[in-house]
Design a protein around this motif. Structure first.
Motif, PDB file in Angstrom:
ATOM      1  N   VAL A  16       0.834  -1.200   0.000  1.00 19.55           N
ATOM      2  CA  VAL A  16       0.000   0.000   0.000  1.00 19.55           C
ATOM      3  C   VAL A  16       0.866   1.246   0.000  1.00 19.55           C
ATOM      4  CG1 VAL A  16      -1.783   1.285   1.251  1.00 19.55           C
ATOM      5  CG2 VAL A  16      -1.841  -1.208   1.234  1.00 19.55           C
ATOM      6  N   TRP A  17       1.699   1.388   1.012  1.00 14.54           N
ATOM      7  CA  TRP A  17       2.493   2.607   1.165  1.00 14.54           C
ATOM      8  C   TRP A  17       3.879   2.390   0.584  1.00 14.54           C
ATOM      9  CZ3 TRP A  17      -1.403   5.339   2.164  1.00 14.54           C
ATOM     10  CH2 TRP A  17      -2.368   4.956   3.076  1.00 14.54           C
ATOM     11  N   ASP A  18       4.242   3.212  -0.403  1.00 13.91           N
ATOM     12  CA  ASP A  18       5.564   3.076  -1.014  1.00 13.91           C
ATOM     13  C   ASP A  18       6.644   3.635  -0.080  1.00 13.91           C
ATOM     14  OD1 ASP A  18       5.632   5.906  -1.354  1.00 13.91           O
ATOM     15  OD2 ASP A  18       4.640   5.723  -3.286  1.00 13.91           O
ATOM     16  N   TRP A  63       4.356  14.466  -4.554  1.00 10.58           N
ATOM     17  CA  TRP A  63       4.108  13.027  -4.516  1.00 10.58           C
ATOM     18  C   TRP A  63       2.609  12.728  -4.561  1.00 10.58           C
ATOM     19  CZ3 TRP A  63       7.614  10.053  -6.079  1.00 10.58           C
ATOM     20  CH2 TRP A  63       7.573   8.688  -5.861  1.00 10.58           C
ATOM     21  N   THR A  68       2.814   6.822  -6.259  1.00  7.63           N
ATOM     22  CA  THR A  68       2.082   5.598  -6.546  1.00  7.63           C
ATOM     23  C   THR A  68       0.604   5.755  -6.173  1.00  7.63           C
ATOM     24  OG1 THR A  68       2.699   4.724  -4.387  1.00  7.63           O
ATOM     25  CG2 THR A  68       4.122   4.133  -6.244  1.00  7.63           C
ATOM     26  N   ARG A  69      -0.175   4.772  -6.518  1.00 10.70           N
ATOM     27  CA  ARG A  69      -1.638   4.829  -6.398  1.00 10.70           C
ATOM     28  C   ARG A  69      -2.135   5.354  -5.047  1.00 10.70           C
ATOM     29  NH1 ARG A  69      -5.653  -0.295  -6.163  1.00 10.70           N
ATOM     30  NH2 ARG A  69      -7.569   0.894  -5.989  1.00 10.70           N
ATOM     31  N   HIS A  70      -1.679   4.777  -3.958  1.00 11.48           N
ATOM     32  CA  HIS A  70      -2.195   5.151  -2.641  1.00 11.48           C
ATOM     33  C   HIS A  70      -1.561   6.418  -2.089  1.00 11.48           C
ATOM     34  CE1 HIS A  70      -4.723   1.658  -2.485  1.00 11.48           C
ATOM     35  NE2 HIS A  70      -3.691   0.902  -2.808  1.00 11.48           N
ATOM     36  N   ARG A  72      -1.307   9.128  -4.157  1.00 10.59           N
ATOM     37  CA  ARG A  72      -1.898  10.213  -4.950  1.00 10.59           C
ATOM     38  C   ARG A  72      -3.170  10.758  -4.304  1.00 10.59           C
ATOM     39  NH1 ARG A  72      -0.463   6.779  -9.549  1.00 10.59           N
ATOM     40  NH2 ARG A  72      -2.629   6.146  -9.608  1.00 10.59           N
ATOM     41  N   GLY A  74      -5.914  11.500  -5.837  1.00 16.77           N
ATOM     42  CA  GLY A  74      -7.020  11.285  -6.771  1.00 16.77           C
ATOM     43  C   GLY A  74      -8.391  11.098  -6.149  1.00 16.77           C
ATOM     44  N   ARG A  75      -8.507  10.366  -5.061  1.00 21.95           N
ATOM     45  CA  ARG A  75      -9.810  10.084  -4.453  1.00 21.95           C
ATOM     46  C   ARG A  75     -10.068  10.941  -3.216  1.00 21.95           C
ATOM     47  NH1 ARG A  75     -12.955   6.369  -6.103  1.00 21.95           N
ATOM     48  NH2 ARG A  75     -13.675   5.746  -4.038  1.00 21.95           N
ATOM     49  N   GLY A 100      -6.069   1.850   1.200  1.00 18.01           N
ATOM     50  CA  GLY A 100      -5.323   3.066   1.513  1.00 18.01           C
ATOM     51  C   GLY A 100      -5.923   3.745   2.730  1.00 18.01           C
ATOM     52  N   THR A 106      -8.128  10.340   5.637  1.00 23.81           N
ATOM     53  CA  THR A 106      -8.012  11.336   4.573  1.00 23.81           C
ATOM     54  C   THR A 106      -8.279  12.734   5.122  1.00 23.81           C
ATOM     55  OG1 THR A 106      -8.683   9.712   2.916  1.00 23.81           O
ATOM     56  CG2 THR A 106      -8.879  12.036   2.301  1.00 23.81           C
TER      57      THR A 106
END
Length: 184
Positions: A16-18, A63, A68-70, A72, A74-75, A100, A106
């Protein structure tokens, strides 16, 4: 993409977390703690920690779009709109399952990033010739810094509560980058 988590029969884990995000998280935690413990005693260290926080905030902003996906943003809007209901459901022990950040996480992320920016920027302003001794700069810095510490405490409490409800070690996940998936 998934693999068996150690000690969990039939469970799988997912990355999940890079690494850059995890390093950012723990560096920020350390720098906030240093900044909180050093004002008026170790001013140079306090300022260095504050400037480093500004650098970390800049990195996180970049970043949030390039990571990476989680990592970003975006959501962000969807999760922020879901936050009040999510927090309401936590009162009944319903934590849901999120790979995430959950909606409360969030909301905490956004609030902490904004307050950290206010705290760090007003702190940097307070040591300039133009804003040195200006009451609203000093007060804003103090109030934002106090709010950050309160929210950090709530963040830690939230991680513990949600981790218990989900039967997950969320602190370990922020070190390893992996979260266990629940069987349904």
């Amino acid at each position: 993409m998934t693999k068996a988590a150690p000690g969990a029969r039939g469970a799988a884990s997912v990355q999940v977390w890079d690494l850059p995000l995890r390093l950012w998280h723990w560096a920020l935690a350390i720098l906030v703690l240093i900044a909180w413990l050093t004002p008026n005693t170790y001013d140079r260290l306090h300022r260095i920690a504050g400037y480093a926080v500004i650098g970390l905030l800049a990195f996180r902003l970049i970043w949030g779009f390039a990571g990476t996906r989680h990592a970003r943003f975006g959501r962000l809007g969807v999760r922020l709109r879901a936050a009040p209901r999510y927090i309401w459901n936590l009162r009944r022990g319903i934590a849901g399952c999120y790979i995430g950040l959950n909606p409360a996480g969030t909301a905490m992320l956004v609030t902490l990033l904004l307050l950290l920016a206010v705290s760090a920027i007003t702190g940097a302003m307070a040591v300039t010739v133009t804003f040195f001794g200006v009451w609203w700069v000093e007060d804003t810095h103090a109030y934002a810094s106090d709010a950050v510490i309160i929210l950090v405490g709530l963040h830690v409490l939230g991680v513990i509560v949600v981790g218990l409800l989900q039967r997950q070690n969320l602190v370990r996940a922020m070190f390893t980058g992996r979260k266990r998936l629940r069987n349904r």
